[in-house]
Design a protein around this motif. Structure first.
Motif, PDB file in Angstrom:
ATOM      1  N   GLY A  69       1.337 -11.609   3.437  1.00 36.98           N
ATOM      2  CA  GLY A  69       0.809 -10.595   2.538  1.00 36.98           C
ATOM      3  C   GLY A  69      -0.708 -10.458   2.598  1.00 36.98           C
ATOM      4  O   GLY A  69      -1.238  -9.356   2.754  1.00 36.98           O
ATOM      5  N   LEU A  70      -1.415 -11.568   2.478  1.00 40.42           N
ATOM      6  CA  LEU A  70      -2.881 -11.521   2.473  1.00 40.42           C
ATOM      7  C   LEU A  70      -3.419 -11.037   3.807  1.00 40.42           C
ATOM      8  O   LEU A  70      -4.378 -10.251   3.863  1.00 40.42           O
ATOM      9  CB  LEU A  70      -3.456 -12.891   2.129  1.00 40.42           C
ATOM     10  CG  LEU A  70      -3.169 -13.401   0.719  1.00 40.42           C
ATOM     11  CD1 LEU A  70      -3.747 -14.804   0.537  1.00 40.42           C
ATOM     12  CD2 LEU A  70      -3.756 -12.460  -0.321  1.00 40.42           C
ATOM     13  N   ASP A  71      -2.810 -11.498   4.896  1.00 42.58           N
ATOM     14  CA  ASP A  71      -3.248 -11.059   6.226  1.00 42.58           C
ATOM     15  C   ASP A  71      -3.057  -9.560   6.395  1.00 42.58           C
ATOM     16  O   ASP A  71      -3.919  -8.879   6.972  1.00 42.58           O
ATOM     17  CB  ASP A  71      -2.476 -11.808   7.314  1.00 42.58           C
ATOM     18  CG  ASP A  71      -2.854 -13.278   7.400  1.00 42.58           C
ATOM     19  OD1 ASP A  71      -3.973 -13.628   6.945  1.00 42.58           O
ATOM     20  OD2 ASP A  71      -2.049 -14.076   7.904  1.00 42.58           O
ATOM     21  N   ALA A  72      -1.940  -9.050   5.907  1.00 43.40           N
ATOM     22  CA  ALA A  72      -1.666  -7.613   6.031  1.00 43.40           C
ATOM     23  C   ALA A  72      -2.680  -6.794   5.242  1.00 43.40           C
ATOM     24  O   ALA A  72      -3.187  -5.775   5.727  1.00 43.40           O
ATOM     25  CB  ALA A  72      -0.250  -7.311   5.555  1.00 43.40           C
ATOM     26  N   ASP A  93     -10.709  -3.632  -4.049  1.00 40.91           N
ATOM     27  CA  ASP A  93     -10.124  -3.787  -2.716  1.00 40.91           C
ATOM     28  C   ASP A  93      -8.735  -3.167  -2.603  1.00 40.91           C
ATOM     29  O   ASP A  93      -8.361  -2.688  -1.519  1.00 40.91           O
ATOM     30  CB  ASP A  93     -10.013  -5.277  -2.346  1.00 40.91           C
ATOM     31  CG  ASP A  93     -11.340  -5.992  -2.457  1.00 40.91           C
ATOM     32  OD1 ASP A  93     -12.253  -5.665  -1.674  1.00 40.91           O
ATOM     33  OD2 ASP A  93     -11.468  -6.879  -3.336  1.00 40.91           O
ATOM     34  N   VAL A  94      -7.973  -3.191  -3.687  1.00 37.13           N
ATOM     35  CA  VAL A  94      -6.570  -2.765  -3.623  1.00 37.13           C
ATOM     36  C   VAL A  94      -6.232  -1.830  -4.776  1.00 37.13           C
ATOM     37  O   VAL A  94      -6.856  -1.869  -5.836  1.00 37.13           O
ATOM     38  CB  VAL A  94      -5.609  -3.978  -3.641  1.00 37.13           C
ATOM     39  CG1 VAL A  94      -5.799  -4.851  -2.407  1.00 37.13           C
ATOM     40  CG2 VAL A  94      -5.809  -4.804  -4.913  1.00 37.13           C
ATOM     41  N   VAL A  95      -5.231  -1.007  -4.539  1.00 34.46           N
ATOM     42  CA  VAL A  95      -4.608  -0.173  -5.567  1.00 34.46           C
ATOM     43  C   VAL A  95      -3.153  -0.610  -5.660  1.00 34.46           C
ATOM     44  O   VAL A  95      -2.447  -0.634  -4.646  1.00 34.46           O
ATOM     45  CB  VAL A  95      -4.697   1.323  -5.212  1.00 34.46           C
ATOM     46  CG1 VAL A  95      -3.933   2.162  -6.222  1.00 34.46           C
ATOM     47  CG2 VAL A  95      -6.156   1.763  -5.134  1.00 34.46           C
ATOM     48  N   ILE A  96      -2.701  -0.971  -6.860  1.00 34.10           N
ATOM     49  CA  ILE A  96      -1.373  -1.579  -7.012  1.00 34.10           C
ATOM     50  C   ILE A  96      -0.463  -0.692  -7.838  1.00 34.10           C
ATOM     51  O   ILE A  96      -0.846  -0.202  -8.908  1.00 34.10           O
ATOM     52  CB  ILE A  96      -1.495  -2.971  -7.667  1.00 34.10           C
ATOM     53  CG1 ILE A  96      -2.415  -3.871  -6.827  1.00 34.10           C
ATOM     54  CG2 ILE A  96      -0.124  -3.614  -7.822  1.00 34.10           C
ATOM     55  CD1 ILE A  96      -2.778  -5.180  -7.504  1.00 34.10           C
ATOM     56  N   LEU A  97       0.755  -0.511  -7.343  1.00 31.11           N
ATOM     57  CA  LEU A  97       1.787   0.249  -8.039  1.00 31.11           C
ATOM     58  C   LEU A  97       3.036  -0.622  -8.132  1.00 31.11           C
ATOM     59  O   LEU A  97       3.609  -1.011  -7.107  1.00 31.11           O
ATOM     60  CB  LEU A  97       2.117   1.539  -7.270  1.00 31.11           C
ATOM     61  CG  LEU A  97       0.982   2.566  -7.152  1.00 31.11           C
ATOM     62  CD1 LEU A  97       1.304   3.569  -6.049  1.00 31.11           C
ATOM     63  CD2 LEU A  97       0.773   3.278  -8.474  1.00 31.11           C
ATOM     64  N   GLN A 109      -7.649 -14.058  -7.698  1.00 29.64           N
ATOM     65  CA  GLN A 109      -8.030 -15.436  -7.431  1.00 29.64           C
ATOM     66  C   GLN A 109      -8.208 -15.689  -5.937  1.00 29.64           C
ATOM     67  O   GLN A 109      -8.856 -16.658  -5.535  1.00 29.64           O
ATOM     68  CB  GLN A 109      -6.979 -16.393  -7.997  1.00 29.64           C
ATOM     69  CG  GLN A 109      -6.764 -16.256  -9.490  1.00 29.64           C
ATOM     70  CD  GLN A 109      -5.603 -17.105  -9.985  1.00 29.64           C
ATOM     71  OE1 GLN A 109      -5.209 -18.073  -9.334  1.00 29.64           O
ATOM     72  NE2 GLN A 109      -5.062 -16.757 -11.142  1.00 29.64           N
ATOM     73  N   LYS A 110      -7.643 -14.789  -5.137  1.00 30.83           N
ATOM     74  CA  LYS A 110      -7.753 -14.901  -3.682  1.00 30.83           C
ATOM     75  C   LYS A 110      -8.802 -13.939  -3.125  1.00 30.83           C
ATOM     76  O   LYS A 110      -8.863 -13.697  -1.925  1.00 30.83           O
ATOM     77  CB  LYS A 110      -6.391 -14.664  -3.042  1.00 30.83           C
ATOM     78  CG  LYS A 110      -5.310 -15.619  -3.555  1.00 30.83           C
ATOM     79  CD  LYS A 110      -3.976 -15.374  -2.897  1.00 30.83           C
ATOM     80  CE  LYS A 110      -2.885 -16.252  -3.514  1.00 30.83           C
ATOM     81  NZ  LYS A 110      -3.189 -17.692  -3.384  1.00 30.83           N
ATOM     82  N   GLY A 111      -9.604 -13.380  -4.023  1.00 31.26           N
ATOM     83  CA  GLY A 111     -10.701 -12.539  -3.591  1.00 31.26           C
ATOM     84  C   GLY A 111     -10.396 -11.071  -3.464  1.00 31.26           C
ATOM     85  O   GLY A 111     -11.214 -10.294  -2.957  1.00 31.26           O
ATOM     86  N   TRP A 139       2.589 -13.172  -7.697  1.00 32.01           N
ATOM     87  CA  TRP A 139       1.766 -13.133  -6.480  1.00 32.01           C
ATOM     88  C   TRP A 139       0.737 -12.013  -6.569  1.00 32.01           C
ATOM     89  O   TRP A 139      -0.441 -12.202  -6.247  1.00 32.01           O
ATOM     90  CB  TRP A 139       2.670 -12.942  -5.263  1.00 32.01           C
ATOM     91  CG  TRP A 139       1.941 -12.993  -3.955  1.00 32.01           C
ATOM     92  CD1 TRP A 139       1.551 -14.101  -3.269  1.00 32.01           C
ATOM     93  CD2 TRP A 139       1.504 -11.867  -3.168  1.00 32.01           C
ATOM     94  NE1 TRP A 139       0.904 -13.750  -2.108  1.00 32.01           N
ATOM     95  CE2 TRP A 139       0.868 -12.384  -2.023  1.00 32.01           C
ATOM     96  CE3 TRP A 139       1.608 -10.489  -3.325  1.00 32.01           C
ATOM     97  CZ2 TRP A 139       0.327 -11.553  -1.035  1.00 32.01           C
ATOM     98  CZ3 TRP A 139       1.072  -9.669  -2.339  1.00 32.01           C
ATOM     99  CH2 TRP A 139       0.442 -10.194  -1.214  1.00 32.01           C
ATOM    100  N   VAL A 140       1.162 -10.847  -7.055  1.00 32.66           N
ATOM    101  CA  VAL A 140       0.243  -9.720  -7.210  1.00 32.66           C
ATOM    102  C   VAL A 140      -0.808 -10.036  -8.271  1.00 32.66           C
ATOM    103  O   VAL A 140      -2.002  -9.761  -8.101  1.00 32.66           O
ATOM    104  CB  VAL A 140       1.013  -8.438  -7.584  1.00 32.66           C
ATOM    105  CG1 VAL A 140       0.046  -7.331  -7.991  1.00 32.66           C
ATOM    106  CG2 VAL A 140       1.884  -7.979  -6.426  1.00 32.66           C
TER     107      VAL A 140
END
Length: 260
Positions: free
Chosen positions: A128-131, A67-71, A60-62, A54-55
């Motif tokens: 997830g996407l909404d959050a 936009d994000v920082v992932i850990l 692919q979902k824009g 999902w991450v």
């Protein structure tokens, strides 16, 4: 004369080679709020591959690195339960999950578990996407400036941070992380026996907390040891600033350590 030119050429070649081996990177935040996604998984957990996929599919979902920082933290408390020792897991990462759980007024930890800028996300598939989109609309409350320089087997990190608001100045702290992409791992036990993972945003080091001064600022240098098995070109230096009273992550920043 010819001998002298040869010596100059040899010296120049050595200098170029030395500079090519040394990394020097820098980045700073803007007025855009980067959403910090913290995912807690384990290689022995049967439900975790779906969360990692999902991450991985967020672009692919824009939602990209802009936009994000992932850990992606791997926890160690499932090693004995699942019969597979996750070599990427650490009690330090488990402590981070427990810390976030307490800040959210919960007592139970589990995998996979998501936190979006410090707040627990129970149904990541549905919400997830909404959050992420919701949090991204908030104004960032911290500024981060990162500079990194490689010196042989270590990374010298210079961090400059400032936060806004009296409460943030009182309670905020800085954390640093090193993450790595494209980490291939063959799993021979646990729920995922026989699977081959390609881990992304895998946390290799988690450092902090580093305190801010009374004015909500920090200016510091940290030395981080680099292990030989790590692929520096696939790594990023991550900084997040978090209010440790309410758990809210004020801002995040990821600095890719790619060759230039």
């Amino acid at each position: 004369m010819l001998k002298r030119l040869c010596l100059i050429f040899a010296f120049s070649s050595m200098l170029i080679s030395s500079l090519a081996c040394a990394g020097d990177w820098q980045a700073k935040t803007t007025d855009k709020h980067l959403v910090v996604i913290e995912l807690f998984t384990a290689e022995g957990c049967g439900l975790c591959p779906a969360a990692e996929r999902w991450v991985k599919q967020l672009p692919q979902k824009g939602l990209t690195d802009n936009d994000v920082v992932i850990l992606n933290f791997h926890v160690d408390y499932l090693d004995q339960k699942k019969g597979w020792v996750d070599k990427f897991a650490s009690p330090v990462f488990t402590d981070r999950q427990k810390q976030l759980t307490r800040l959210n007024l919960f007592q139970t930890v589990y995998t996979p578990e998501f936190f979006i800028s410090g707040e627990v996300l129970h149904d990541w598939r549905a919400h997830g996407l909404d959050a992420i989109n919701f949090v991204s609309e908030f104004k960032p409350e911290a500024n981060i400036n990162l500079e990194a320089k490689q010196d042989k087997n270590s990374l010298s990190v210079h961090s400059r941070v400032s936060v806004e608001g009296d409460e943030n100045k009182q309670y905020s702290q800085l954390y640093l992380a090193l993450t790595e992409n494209n980490v291939i791992s063959e799993v021979r036990g646990g729920d995922n026996a026989g699977a081959t993972f390609n881990h992304q945003h895998l946390v290799r080091k988690w450092l902090g907390p580093f305190k801010l001064d009374a004015n909500g600022k920090a200016d510091m240098t940290t030395e981080v040891a680099l292990e030989k098995s790590w692929k520096l070109a696939d790594m990023s230096l991550v900084a997040i600033v978090q209010n440790m009273e309410n758990g809210y992550v004020l801002q995040g920043l990821a600095l890719p350590l790619k060759d230039r």
